[in-house]
Scaffold this motif. Structure first.
Motif, PDB file in Angstrom:
ATOM      1  N   ILE A   6       0.814  -1.205   0.057  1.00 28.39           N
ATOM      2  CA  ILE A   6       0.010  -0.104  -0.020  1.00 28.39           C
ATOM      3  C   ILE A   6       0.798   1.425  -0.005  1.00 28.39           C
ATOM      4  O   ILE A   6       0.572   2.253  -0.790  1.00 28.39           O
ATOM      5  CB  ILE A   6      -0.943  -0.141   1.320  1.00 28.39           C
ATOM      6  CG1 ILE A   6      -1.878  -1.187   1.112  1.00 28.39           C
ATOM      7  CG2 ILE A   6      -1.695   1.467   1.567  1.00 28.39           C
ATOM      8  CD1 ILE A   6      -2.750  -1.405   2.326  1.00 28.39           C
ATOM      9  N   LEU A   7       1.964   1.221   0.702  1.00 25.19           N
ATOM     10  CA  LEU A   7       2.832   2.299   0.896  1.00 25.19           C
ATOM     11  C   LEU A   7       3.478   2.557  -0.309  1.00 25.19           C
ATOM     12  O   LEU A   7       3.696   3.784  -0.792  1.00 25.19           O
ATOM     13  CB  LEU A   7       3.843   2.284   1.955  1.00 25.19           C
ATOM     14  CG  LEU A   7       4.458   3.503   2.488  1.00 25.19           C
ATOM     15  CD1 LEU A   7       3.604   4.325   3.195  1.00 25.19           C
ATOM     16  CD2 LEU A   7       5.791   3.026   3.709  1.00 25.19           C
TER      17      LEU A   7
ATOM     18  N   CYS B  39       2.776   5.757  -2.778  1.00 24.37           N
ATOM     19  CA  CYS B  39       3.855   6.804  -3.101  1.00 24.37           C
ATOM     20  C   CYS B  39       4.001   6.821  -4.761  1.00 24.37           C
ATOM     21  O   CYS B  39       4.171   7.836  -5.359  1.00 24.37           O
ATOM     22  CB  CYS B  39       5.135   6.321  -2.490  1.00 24.37           C
ATOM     23  SG  CYS B  39       4.929   6.595  -0.494  1.00 24.37           S
ATOM     24  N   CYS B  40       4.033   5.737  -5.208  1.00 25.50           N
ATOM     25  CA  CYS B  40       4.494   5.552  -6.666  1.00 25.50           C
ATOM     26  C   CYS B  40       3.175   6.403  -7.290  1.00 25.50           C
ATOM     27  O   CYS B  40       3.676   6.964  -8.468  1.00 25.50           O
ATOM     28  CB  CYS B  40       4.312   4.014  -7.146  1.00 25.50           C
ATOM     29  SG  CYS B  40       5.248   3.632  -8.363  1.00 25.50           S
ATOM     30  N   GLN B  41       2.000   6.502  -7.183  1.00 26.33           N
ATOM     31  CA  GLN B  41       0.810   6.923  -7.934  1.00 26.33           C
ATOM     32  C   GLN B  41       0.927   8.301  -7.688  1.00 26.33           C
ATOM     33  O   GLN B  41       0.901   9.095  -8.736  1.00 26.33           O
ATOM     34  CB  GLN B  41      -0.421   6.562  -7.180  1.00 26.33           C
ATOM     35  CG  GLN B  41      -1.606   6.967  -7.904  1.00 26.33           C
ATOM     36  CD  GLN B  41      -1.758   6.794  -9.520  1.00 26.33           C
ATOM     37  OE1 GLN B  41      -1.720   5.513  -9.944  1.00 26.33           O
ATOM     38  NE2 GLN B  41      -1.188   7.819 -10.198  1.00 26.33           N
ATOM     39  N   MET B  42       1.252   8.894  -6.281  1.00 19.70           N
ATOM     40  CA  MET B  42       1.640  10.267  -6.115  1.00 19.70           C
ATOM     41  C   MET B  42       2.625  10.921  -6.927  1.00 19.70           C
ATOM     42  O   MET B  42       2.437  12.162  -7.492  1.00 19.70           O
ATOM     43  CB  MET B  42       1.788  10.541  -4.708  1.00 19.70           C
ATOM     44  CG  MET B  42       1.807  11.889  -4.197  1.00 19.70           C
ATOM     45  SD  MET B  42       0.103  12.747  -4.476  1.00 19.70           S
ATOM     46  CE  MET B  42       1.150  14.492  -4.267  1.00 19.70           C
TER      47      MET B  42
ATOM     48  N   PHE C 185      10.530   2.160   5.142  1.00 18.66           N
ATOM     49  CA  PHE C 185      10.012   3.424   4.784  1.00 18.66           C
ATOM     50  C   PHE C 185      10.784   4.077   3.820  1.00 18.66           C
ATOM     51  O   PHE C 185      10.435   4.808   2.829  1.00 18.66           O
ATOM     52  CB  PHE C 185       9.372   4.128   5.973  1.00 18.66           C
ATOM     53  CG  PHE C 185       8.712   5.234   5.943  1.00 18.66           C
ATOM     54  CD1 PHE C 185       7.274   5.006   5.744  1.00 18.66           C
ATOM     55  CD2 PHE C 185       9.061   6.585   6.010  1.00 18.66           C
ATOM     56  CE1 PHE C 185       6.405   6.319   5.633  1.00 18.66           C
ATOM     57  CE2 PHE C 185       8.361   7.686   5.799  1.00 18.66           C
ATOM     58  CZ  PHE C 185       6.804   7.424   5.326  1.00 18.66           C
ATOM     59  N   LYS C 186      12.074   4.509   4.222  1.00 19.22           N
ATOM     60  CA  LYS C 186      13.002   5.285   3.574  1.00 19.22           C
ATOM     61  C   LYS C 186      13.243   4.627   2.187  1.00 19.22           C
ATOM     62  O   LYS C 186      13.256   5.319   1.244  1.00 19.22           O
ATOM     63  CB  LYS C 186      14.125   5.314   4.405  1.00 19.22           C
ATOM     64  CG  LYS C 186      14.504   6.058   5.437  1.00 19.22           C
ATOM     65  CD  LYS C 186      15.780   6.272   6.119  1.00 19.22           C
ATOM     66  CE  LYS C 186      15.862   7.078   7.379  1.00 19.22           C
ATOM     67  NZ  LYS C 186      17.055   6.810   8.066  1.00 19.22           N
ATOM     68  N   GLU C 187      13.371   3.146   2.071  1.00 16.85           N
ATOM     69  CA  GLU C 187      13.573   2.642   0.844  1.00 16.85           C
ATOM     70  C   GLU C 187      12.605   3.066  -0.060  1.00 16.85           C
ATOM     71  O   GLU C 187      12.802   3.258  -1.144  1.00 16.85           O
ATOM     72  CB  GLU C 187      13.591   1.117   1.052  1.00 16.85           C
ATOM     73  CG  GLU C 187      14.591   0.447   0.108  1.00 16.85           C
ATOM     74  CD  GLU C 187      14.506  -0.909   0.434  1.00 16.85           C
ATOM     75  OE1 GLU C 187      15.590  -1.423   1.365  1.00 16.85           O
ATOM     76  OE2 GLU C 187      13.771  -1.953  -0.136  1.00 16.85           O
ATOM     77  N   THR C 188      11.197   2.809   0.382  1.00 15.74           N
ATOM     78  CA  THR C 188       9.877   3.302  -0.541  1.00 15.74           C
ATOM     79  C   THR C 188      10.094   4.547  -1.031  1.00 15.74           C
ATOM     80  O   THR C 188       9.663   4.500  -2.296  1.00 15.74           O
ATOM     81  CB  THR C 188       8.680   2.987   0.517  1.00 15.74           C
ATOM     82  OG1 THR C 188       8.634   1.587   0.850  1.00 15.74           O
ATOM     83  CG2 THR C 188       7.607   3.165  -0.540  1.00 15.74           C
TER      84      THR C 188
ATOM     85  N   PRO D 246       9.047  13.089  -2.839  1.00 15.51           N
ATOM     86  CA  PRO D 246       9.818  13.749  -1.760  1.00 15.51           C
ATOM     87  C   PRO D 246       8.605  13.543  -0.632  1.00 15.51           C
ATOM     88  O   PRO D 246       7.385  13.583  -0.571  1.00 15.51           O
ATOM     89  CB  PRO D 246       9.663  15.144  -2.260  1.00 15.51           C
ATOM     90  CG  PRO D 246       9.703  14.985  -3.633  1.00 15.51           C
ATOM     91  CD  PRO D 246       8.664  13.845  -4.036  1.00 15.51           C
ATOM     92  N   GLY D 247       9.362  13.426   0.718  1.00 12.08           N
ATOM     93  CA  GLY D 247       8.469  13.113   2.065  1.00 12.08           C
ATOM     94  C   GLY D 247       7.498  13.938   2.244  1.00 12.08           C
ATOM     95  O   GLY D 247       6.337  13.990   2.571  1.00 12.08           O
ATOM     96  N   SER D 248       7.688  15.408   1.642  1.00 14.16           N
ATOM     97  CA  SER D 248       6.792  16.425   1.994  1.00 14.16           C
ATOM     98  C   SER D 248       5.466  16.493   1.331  1.00 14.16           C
ATOM     99  O   SER D 248       4.445  17.051   1.444  1.00 14.16           O
ATOM    100  CB  SER D 248       7.506  18.047   1.450  1.00 14.16           C
ATOM    101  OG  SER D 248       7.731  17.673   0.171  1.00 14.16           O
TER     102      SER D 248
END
Ligand code: C2E
Ligand code: MG
Ligand code: MG
Ligand code: MG
Length: 293
Positions: free
Chosen positions: A94-95, A99-102, A135-138, A145-147
């Motif tokens: 899911i993560l 993230c990929c979609q975003m 998490f970092k790897e994803t 970007p985390g933001s």
């Protein structure tokens, strides 16, 4: 006689119970296989600015496409996944997928357009020793970007060891990721928990939104909003279904809202149409704004 009937009833309930147990066991097995086979899909529900009616972001919501039973709600399978441990592999997917979609959307929308993605993370995931590493790897694998990312966690997570959780949360926040407290008000945590953790967003549970205006006393919702403001947190009201609820929340100066009034959770393409502006589904929302301004 009564005795015979009692026995028959007992046997009946026993059979029902047995059926339910078998059903649960079957679902547990199916779930494990389903995670391996990738039977899951994400939907994206718009989170709307209540001041401008613009889409500010999306919440990611997972669905299980069961080969025989059709779509199964997360309300049913997430608790099973948490119980059996399947949530770890599923949560990782899911993560990654969210993230990929975003990241893909970011590449399509104008650079000045603000947009974020919220992803629900289960307490079971948080306490995995390698959670932060994964998490970092994803983030690095997807290039997001985390933001642009917010993690939604429920109050039950706060009941864990304070120092341990703070350690995890501060590592997440060091990546620019923000923390949202989901279903606020429904858990067992007390208000004192709020300042123990670096929480950025409060999501007011739908049950409070439904009750708004039902009593003469000051709404709990408006109280929660002022607490959040005082603590410099953003607020999202969940489950907005009526124009009356929208108006009231707007008058309370609630920043964000989410609910069927604006949009149900959408598949990728539908969500994309909304952010690319080729879909005018939210136009009625502007009419709402016209009414209140
Ligand atoms: P949640 O995170 O509080 O998500 C909001 C739920 O409210 C979603 O249900 C959404 O479809 C529903 N909702 C949104 N607007 C309205 C409205 O106006 N009226 C009503 N009646 N409902 C509305 P959904 O998708 O069935 O998810 C239920 C719960 O399952 C979520 O509650 C969350 O706790 C969990 N969940 C969903 N996706 C995930 C996930 O990817 N990971 C984890 N760990 N949990 C998830
Ligand atoms: Mg949520
Ligand atoms: Mg919620
Ligand atoms: Mg909920």
């Amino acid at each position: 006689g009564a005795k015979a009937k009692g026995l028959a009833e007992y046997q009946f309930y026993d059979e029902v119970l047995h059926e339910k147990t078998m059903d649960m066991l079957r679902l547990e097995t199916d779930l494990r296989k389903g995670v391996e086979r990738g039977e899951f899909v994400l939907e994206y529900q718009p989170i709307v600015s209540l001041q401008t009616c613009e889409i500010a972001g999306f919440e990611t919501l997972v669905r299980w496409q069961h080969p025989e039973r059709g779509i199964i709600s997360p309300e049913i399978f997430i608790p099973i996944a948490e119980k059996t441990g399947s949530i770890i592999k599923l949560g990782d997917w899911i993560l990654y997928e969210g993230c990929c979609q975003m990241k893909q959307w970011l590449e399509k929308i104008p650079a000045n357009r603000q947009l974020f993605i919220n992803i629900n993370v289960s307490g079971k995931q948080f306490i995995q020793p390698d959670f932060i590493a994964k998490f970092k790897e994803t983030l690095s694998q997807t290039g997001l970007p985390g933001s642009y990312l917010k993690i939604e966690m429920t109050e039950s997570v706060l009941m864990k060891n304070v120092d341990q959780l703070n350690n995890i949360l501060s590592q997440i926040k060091a990546l620019g990721v923000r923390i949202a407290l989901d279903d606020f008000g429904t858990g067992y945590s007390s208000l004192s928990y709020l300042h123990k953790f670096p929480i950025d967003v409060l999501k007011i549970d739908r049950s409070f939104v439904v009750q708004m205006g039902a009593r003469n006393e000051k709404d709990l919702v408006s109280i929660i909003i002022s607490i959040a403001k005082n603590m410099k947190m953003d607020v999202v009201a969940e489950g907005i279904e009526t124009a009356a609820q929208f108006k009231r929340l707007h008058s309370y100066d609630c920043q964000y809202g989410q609910g069927f009034l604006f949009s149900k959770p959408l598949r990728t393409k539908e969500a994309e149409n909304l952010i690319m502006g080729t879909d005018i589904k939210l136009s009625f929302c502007r009419e709402l704004i016209d009414i209140i301004t």
